[in-house]
Write an enzyme that holds these catalytic residues in place. Structure first.
Site, PDB file in Angstrom:
ATOM      1  N   GLU A 103      -0.028  11.584  -1.475  1.00  0.00           N
ATOM      2  CA  GLU A 103       1.265  11.086  -0.909  1.00  0.00           C
ATOM      3  C   GLU A 103       1.432   9.385  -0.893  1.00  0.00           C
ATOM      4  O   GLU A 103       1.605   8.670   0.018  1.00  0.00           O
ATOM      5  CB  GLU A 103       1.250  11.250   0.723  1.00  0.00           C
ATOM      6  CG  GLU A 103       1.061  12.629   1.287  1.00  0.00           C
ATOM      7  CD  GLU A 103       0.866  12.927   2.662  1.00  0.00           C
ATOM      8  OE1 GLU A 103       0.748  11.695   3.294  1.00  0.00           O
ATOM      9  OE2 GLU A 103       0.813  14.090   3.041  1.00  0.00           O
TER      10      GLU A 103
ATOM     11  N   GLY B 250       3.112   5.935  -1.147  1.00  0.00           N
ATOM     12  CA  GLY B 250       4.415   5.430  -0.777  1.00  0.00           C
ATOM     13  C   GLY B 250       4.504   3.890  -1.744  1.00  0.00           C
ATOM     14  O   GLY B 250       5.028   3.606  -2.580  1.00  0.00           O
TER      15      GLY B 250
ATOM     16  N   ARG C 122       8.006  -7.536   7.028  1.00  0.00           N
ATOM     17  CA  ARG C 122       6.423  -7.765   6.838  1.00  0.00           C
ATOM     18  C   ARG C 122       5.749  -9.125   6.905  1.00  0.00           C
ATOM     19  O   ARG C 122       4.695  -9.103   7.639  1.00  0.00           O
ATOM     20  CB  ARG C 122       6.147  -7.254   5.328  1.00  0.00           C
ATOM     21  CG  ARG C 122       6.755  -5.876   4.968  1.00  0.00           C
ATOM     22  CD  ARG C 122       5.989  -5.027   3.742  1.00  0.00           C
ATOM     23  NE  ARG C 122       4.644  -4.656   3.996  1.00  0.00           N
ATOM     24  CZ  ARG C 122       3.748  -5.444   3.629  1.00  0.00           C
ATOM     25  NH1 ARG C 122       3.653  -6.343   2.759  1.00  0.00           N
ATOM     26  NH2 ARG C 122       2.300  -4.984   3.720  1.00  0.00           N
TER      27      ARG C 122
ATOM     28  N   TYR D  29       3.355  -8.562   9.895  1.00  0.00           N
ATOM     29  CA  TYR D  29       1.565  -8.374   9.581  1.00  0.00           C
ATOM     30  C   TYR D  29       1.274  -9.671   9.055  1.00  0.00           C
ATOM     31  O   TYR D  29       0.252  -9.342   8.141  1.00  0.00           O
ATOM     32  CB  TYR D  29       1.762  -7.357   8.310  1.00  0.00           C
ATOM     33  CG  TYR D  29       2.451  -5.861   8.781  1.00  0.00           C
ATOM     34  CD1 TYR D  29       2.049  -5.290   9.655  1.00  0.00           C
ATOM     35  CD2 TYR D  29       3.507  -5.654   7.892  1.00  0.00           C
ATOM     36  CE1 TYR D  29       2.840  -3.869  10.028  1.00  0.00           C
ATOM     37  CE2 TYR D  29       4.096  -4.357   8.053  1.00  0.00           C
ATOM     38  CZ  TYR D  29       3.979  -3.698   9.084  1.00  0.00           C
ATOM     39  OH  TYR D  29       4.601  -2.260   9.395  1.00  0.00           O
TER      40      TYR D  29
ATOM     41  N   CYS E 256      17.833 -15.963  14.743  1.00  0.00           N
ATOM     42  CA  CYS E 256      17.498 -16.909  16.044  1.00  0.00           C
ATOM     43  C   CYS E 256      16.178 -16.551  16.552  1.00  0.00           C
ATOM     44  O   CYS E 256      16.075 -15.956  17.690  1.00  0.00           O
ATOM     45  CB  CYS E 256      18.563 -16.900  17.026  1.00  0.00           C
ATOM     46  SG  CYS E 256      20.173 -17.244  16.403  1.00  0.00           S
ATOM     47  N   GLU E 257      15.302 -16.524  15.619  1.00  0.00           N
ATOM     48  CA  GLU E 257      13.728 -16.358  16.159  1.00  0.00           C
ATOM     49  C   GLU E 257      13.121 -17.378  15.096  1.00  0.00           C
ATOM     50  O   GLU E 257      12.987 -17.471  14.135  1.00  0.00           O
ATOM     51  CB  GLU E 257      13.387 -14.859  15.419  1.00  0.00           C
ATOM     52  CG  GLU E 257      13.930 -13.763  16.356  1.00  0.00           C
ATOM     53  CD  GLU E 257      12.900 -13.270  17.447  1.00  0.00           C
ATOM     54  OE1 GLU E 257      11.710 -13.852  17.329  1.00  0.00           O
ATOM     55  OE2 GLU E 257      13.248 -12.448  18.003  1.00  0.00           O
TER      56      GLU E 257
ATOM     57  N   TYR F 189       8.612  -0.585   2.336  1.00  0.00           N
ATOM     58  CA  TYR F 189       8.560  -1.116   3.653  1.00  0.00           C
ATOM     59  C   TYR F 189       9.521  -2.463   3.844  1.00  0.00           C
ATOM     60  O   TYR F 189       9.191  -3.416   4.330  1.00  0.00           O
ATOM     61  CB  TYR F 189       7.235  -1.553   4.127  1.00  0.00           C
ATOM     62  CG  TYR F 189       6.355  -0.170   4.047  1.00  0.00           C
ATOM     63  CD1 TYR F 189       6.454   0.858   4.661  1.00  0.00           C
ATOM     64  CD2 TYR F 189       5.431  -0.214   3.213  1.00  0.00           C
ATOM     65  CE1 TYR F 189       5.612   2.331   4.686  1.00  0.00           C
ATOM     66  CE2 TYR F 189       4.640   0.981   2.864  1.00  0.00           C
ATOM     67  CZ  TYR F 189       4.687   2.055   3.636  1.00  0.00           C
ATOM     68  OH  TYR F 189       4.054   3.162   3.614  1.00  0.00           O
TER      69      TYR F 189
END
Ligand code: LLP
Length: 419
Positions: free
Chosen positions: A273, A275, A312, A316, A341-342, A370
């Site tokens: 599987e 990805g 990402r 992470y 706004c972060e 992702y």
């Protein structure tokens, strides 16, 4: 090749990225069909001679255009929700092409899988086995189930949020309880126990986790076979890594020996599987620099893409290579940030980059996995379009969202009730 410079300008296959930016605006995701086929081809070649099937993990990228290329190659999909199942069917995948996994499947999703048919439902707890059996009984069908087992192996080199097969993780049936779960499945007239499944983590830079996990699954499988289980599949999940910075390519031959050897020991076909391996470096995110400004001794490049298009880096701490699409010279230390706004909205911090001016296009590498699937509309930002390139041809395969799309589910005049 998939992404290369021609006369200094970055191209996706034969199509210049500035041409795409002019046609669709920025930001946008762009995918190389050739690269998707090359990755699927490399894995197929490594598994040649072993009974196997590749099921692309759609959670990495559920774009219809990407799914069409995967299906065209002859691979199937792994889905983890009713929504992914629906998208897989719309893209033309047949029941036997589809594996259905996921730790929290709802009754209606299980029913959808059983009504339309899938190859295997990978079940993650005894309680879920009972629910699948009940639904199968009510529909008058026998459900093909696999046991998703947590083999409880240590996983090296993974960010702690993307390790999945260690003791105490929420996924799967703990290895010590898996034999009893298998007996439960074997005892039910509404279930057919067809497989064993694991997924030990993502971006696995060592094959050891596969080796340990597969060994445990073989022991379990043999014990179940001794009590009458007619297993057909060993599913070893995803996890093959890609190069974000300087990671080595996975040794697919060694991988095939490990996972293929385990399937052979059980006399079953292998299911994989992948990805990220299929789609990460087949995709780029292209963004435009809106503003340059000085800040704390370095330069901030404010771009029209950020955490809403590729979460990402902020989620992470992930590294994604970023380069100017057109030739650029010199070097400076920059923060590449988005418009949200972060403070956590960035694509790269303290990154040495050639000097670019406002208006320049930047390409963010390995954004195919992702990326778009984890996009959000935070700050009411319409989702960016997706473009597929195949040789000299290109097509928009997902259009840019509009303000109307953002407002589509608003109830302007709510129907207030008091029951
Ligand atoms: N199968 C199962 C059961 C999985 O849980 C996953 C990924 C895959 C296959 C595919 O794994 P891959 O081949 O892509 O490593 N959002 C994170 C990654 C989360 C992966 C979750 N499971 C990231 O951006 O790194």
């Amino acid at each position: 090749m998939s992404f290369e410079r021609v006369d200094g300008v970055l191209h996706a296959e034969s199509v210049a990225l500035p041409r795409l930016a002019e046609a669709v605006g920025t930001p946008f995701y762009v995918y190389s069909a050739e690269r998707i086929r090359a990755q699927l081809g490399a894995l197929t070649a490594a598994l040649d001679g072993l009974p196997h099937r590749i099921h692309f993990a759609m959670k990495a990228n559920a774009c219809r255009g990407v799914l069409e290329v995967v299906r065209g190659f002859g691979a199937g999909v792994d889905v983890v929700s009713g929504g992914e199942l629906d998208r897989a069917r719309r893209a033309g995948f047949a029941p036997d092409d589809i594996l259905f996994g996921g730790v929290g499947k709802q009754a209606h999703e299980l029913r959808e899988a059983l009504v339309g048919g899938v190859k295997v439902i990978n079940v993650e707890s005894p309680a879920e086995l009972t629910l699948v059996a009940e639904i199968a009984a009510s529909l008058g069908v026998i459900a093909p189930v696999g046991l998703r087992v947590n083999p409880e192996v240590d996983v090296e080199n993974a960010h702690r949020f993307i390790a999945t097969g260690e003791k105490g993780h929420k996924f799967g049936i703990p290895i010590g309880e898996a034999f009893a779960a298998g007996q439960l499945a074997l005892a039910s007239p509404h279930l057919r126990l067809v497989g064993l499944d694991m997924h030990v983590g993502s971006q696995l830079l060592s094959l050891e986790a596969y080796r340990h996990g597969a060994t445990r699954l073989v022991e379990l499988g043999q014990a179940l076979q001794a009590t009458g289980a007619k297993l057909r599949y060993l599913d070893v999940g995803g996890g093959l890594p890609v190069r974000y910075r300087d990671e080595a390519a996975p040794d697919l031959t060694a991988y095939a020996t490990i996972v293929g050897g385990a399937a052979a020991a059980l006399g079953v076909s292998l299911l994989v599987e992948p990805g990220r391996f299929v789609i990460a470096d087949a995709g780029m995110l292209v963004t435009r620099v809106l503003y340059r400004k000085g800040n704390a001794g370095r330069t901030t490049l404010v771009c029209d893409a950020g955490m809403t298009e590729l979460v990402r880096p902020s989620r992470y701490d992930a590294y994604h290579q970023i380069e100017p699409v057109r030739p650029a010279h010199g070097e400076e230390l920059v923060d590449v940030v988005g418009p949200v706004c972060e403070t956590g909205d960035f694509l790269a911090l303290k990154r040495p980059m050639p000097v670019v001016e406002a208006g320049a296009l930047l390409a963010v590498h390995a954004a195919g996995a992702y990326g778009s699937v984890m996009a959000s509309q935070y700050n009411a930002r319409p989702k960016a379009p997706e473009v597929m390139v195949d040789g000299a041809q290109w097509a928009v395969v997902t259009t840019r969202e509009t303000y109307d799309d953002l407002a589509r589910h608003d109830v302007a005049a709510p129907d207030w009730r008091q029951d």
